[in-house]
Design an enzyme around this catalytic site. Sequence first.
Site, PDB file in Angstrom:
ATOM      1  N   LEU A 555       1.067  -1.094  -0.012  1.00 38.07           N
ATOM      2  CA  LEU A 555      -0.068  -0.023   0.013  1.00 38.07           C
ATOM      3  C   LEU A 555       0.926   1.878   0.444  1.00 38.07           C
ATOM      4  O   LEU A 555       0.294   2.273   0.095  1.00 38.07           O
ATOM      5  CB  LEU A 555      -1.047  -0.038   1.185  1.00 38.07           C
ATOM      6  N   GLY A 556       1.715   1.437   0.560  1.00 43.15           N
ATOM      7  CA  GLY A 556       2.619   2.163   0.566  1.00 43.15           C
ATOM      8  C   GLY A 556       4.062   2.281   1.483  1.00 43.15           C
ATOM      9  O   GLY A 556       4.241   1.075   1.802  1.00 43.15           O
ATOM     10  N   LYS A 577       1.674  -3.257   9.004  1.00 46.73           N
ATOM     11  CA  LYS A 577       3.056  -2.388   8.835  1.00 46.73           C
ATOM     12  C   LYS A 577       4.427  -3.667   9.858  1.00 46.73           C
ATOM     13  O   LYS A 577       4.219  -4.199  10.763  1.00 46.73           O
ATOM     14  CB  LYS A 577       2.647  -1.603   9.549  1.00 46.73           C
ATOM     15  N   ASP A 674       4.068  13.400  15.964  1.00 47.51           N
ATOM     16  CA  ASP A 674       4.280  13.375  14.565  1.00 47.51           C
ATOM     17  C   ASP A 674       2.933  13.825  13.694  1.00 47.51           C
ATOM     18  O   ASP A 674       2.815  13.247  13.412  1.00 47.51           O
ATOM     19  CB  ASP A 674       5.101  11.897  13.913  1.00 47.51           C
TER      20      ASP A 674
END
Length: 867
Positions: A555-556, A577, A674
């Site tokens: 996905l990225g 992830k 962040d």
Amino acid sequence: MGKELGEAGARRRRSTASSSPHQLLFLLLAFAWLCSVAAAVDTDTLRLGDQLSPGKTLVSSPSRVFELGFYPPDPKQPSRLYLCIWYRDISPRTVVWVANRAAPATSASPSLALTDRGELRVLDGPANATAAPPVLWSSNTNSSRANYTVVIDDFGSLKVHGGGGGDGDGGDVLWDSFAHPTDTMLPGMKISVRTPGRGPKEQMLFTSWASPTDPSPGQYALGVDPAGSGQAYIWKNGSVKFWRSGQWNGVNFIGIPWRPLYMSGFKPSIDPLLGGTFYSYTATNTSLQRFVVLPDGTDICYMLQKASQEWETVWMQPSNECEHYAICGANAKCTAAQDGKAKCDCLKGFRPKILDQWNAGNWSQGCIRGPPLGCQVNQSGDGFLEIGNIKWPDFSYWVDTVSDETGCRNACLNNCSCGAYVYTTYAGCLAWGSDLIDLYELPTGAYTLHLKLPASELPKHHPVWKIATIASAVVLFILLACLFLWWKRGQNIKGAINRSWRSSARSQQNSAMLDISQSIRFDDDVEDGKSHELKVYTLDRIKAATCNFSDANKLGAGGFGPVYLGKFPGGEEVAVKRLCRNSGQGLEEFKNEVILIAKLQHRNLVRLLGCCIQGEEKILVYEYMPNKSLDAFLFSPEKQRLLDWRIRFVIIEGIARGLLYLHRDSRLRVVHRDLKASNILLDADMNPKISDFGMARIFGGDDNQFNTNRVVGTFGYMSPEYAMEGIFSVKSDVYSFGVLVLEIITGKRAVSFHGHQESLNIAGYAWRQWNEDKAADLIDPSMRASCSVRQVLRCIHIALLCVQDHADERPDIPTVILYMSSDSLSLPNPRPPTLMLRGRDPETSKSSENDQSHSVGTVSMTQIYGR
């Protein structure tokens, strides 16, 4: 042939002549009805000289979601027609507004007409009839304008325009059905107490139907307290209180803690034209939503399920007997049983007023004080007892002479007529008199009431010191035992994770690989009656779900590592992830995210489903967000146009609510550190969810800021005090939020201003444009046509307040939300940023490109040492 036709005509004439007059009239009326239905058409504008009759409808433009026409709500009485607004393509028909609810049309051809004074009229007959038909309903408009038009907007509001170009858009609104509701509250409506001119107050009420098929005004009406308390009430028969919402606490009504209305777009505002506070709501997603006062007095919120096209009940009041107004009388607390039945108990220090009635279950007379207050008998020693999870009583008054809780307490203590008090940062100091009305023990919520009692009724220590010592020792022993068990449990969990991390550092020691097959439970974190569970997956299961981390499923990627689409057996889609071995974000960030995000649950925070810790693999499994991240839309020329202003504003509000939860409302006080566009994920309805808590930090209850020598974050989003000195606080997130708002409005990256003549950051550029009255030039051209320029400019103003250099000058997130929710609140002027980073010469730029201490793009920094 002619002879046959003549004979047939003669037969028809003889048949007609032999029919009774009543039959003939019935046939004519039926014929007229069939003709009107056969000629049924719809339009989006009604003008002077037009009329709306059965079979013809007025539809909303351009959405065509709503429709206006004549309709019989009771299928058993089809001749009783009402002028109604309903949802056009939803079956069965759902009516949201009725004009002539007190006087149905009974003729076969009623009509809606517009007069030359801009007045809408429902007539019991054709408007062009020779004899004027009876007027069943009128808008009572009296204007001298020209070019009158009648339209329905996309929110379902019927409006009369006048004085424009004749197209319904250029003129003023002379009359609006939203100001004259029936039983339904739609997005965009206002519920208020109006004070027109200097005349008497006029309540805006939502009045129930008499029955499910009879739209005439019923017994129940919902409105705002005319006394100015800001509470919502449902009255029965005009004056009898049936239900009370409780006071507004900033995000919700006190009496409705389990369904935060602010998250549904419901919020208070101040409008001088309306004479005070009003409540309105805007749908926060694309689903249709409505509040309805039912004939039995229940206020219910429905949301349309897109898949089934059925209305789902998401909220309802009253839902049990305790929510009926003052069911226990004065000075008594109501507790709802499992079946919804009420159980009443006198408050501490009070006794039943009439004991026989109380024992018989008749609680209406309530309770009275037992021992009097010390101040009532010239004695001292009065104090306060905290009552938690309580719906605050009715008839509060605001003490405006105090500024903190100590002052509020003393003000009540020094006033013998004060029976209780509450202090909150949003409402300030609220106090009550001697009788406390409508107290309900809520199943959830942290609302505390301080009840005033004489010294004899307050908790006190036993006079025998030995018993006190023994009791203290027992309590201390229990606490120490609990702390030891809690510490031991935490050590077991952390030890398991740390052992796995140590094994990843020793790639040759595969025998030390940790494969956790059971779930880690956080039993101390319970929300909505359920404990949160973090699943631990095996690596084989993760590989099977992602096709062995196939590039086709990728996905990225971010600073942590690549993210893959995974699909478990049964069809559940997840985002996987995977921590890269050479990732700048490492073990600390992984540990932080596993432990921290598992304890956070909010609709605007991404949900962590589980993790995998096996060998050198460290993997996080999240809920899958089909629309990926905000930056994929915001900075893509192809997708930018899909983000109109309505969606962008929903995203801004959602991010703010997520930060509100992190900074104030969660069990942990969290600073994200962040916040950026790539860390805002979008679900299927484009609702935002804050993600990536690897760099987040937990604050203690009394901590306001931290100092760190390890600065982490992303260039362009970091506040000055954090980037240069390593000092971070909740105001650091506010700065990042301001930058993010500017990105959402401009459609440009925060770091895209490098080399700009005036500024290297978006904050400096935006302030310069705003200061030169060119703020409108900041608006992304792809959304300019869909936006309210006034609302966008206000958001730019708020963003500039958030990106001020000094942390103490920035508003906190609750204040930001208040600014966004009320257009009438004046905003302070933002100070110019001193760190606008003026343009540098090429050599300077070149040297900075070789500096590898931080990233200029969207990749998070992991190690900059502050002073």
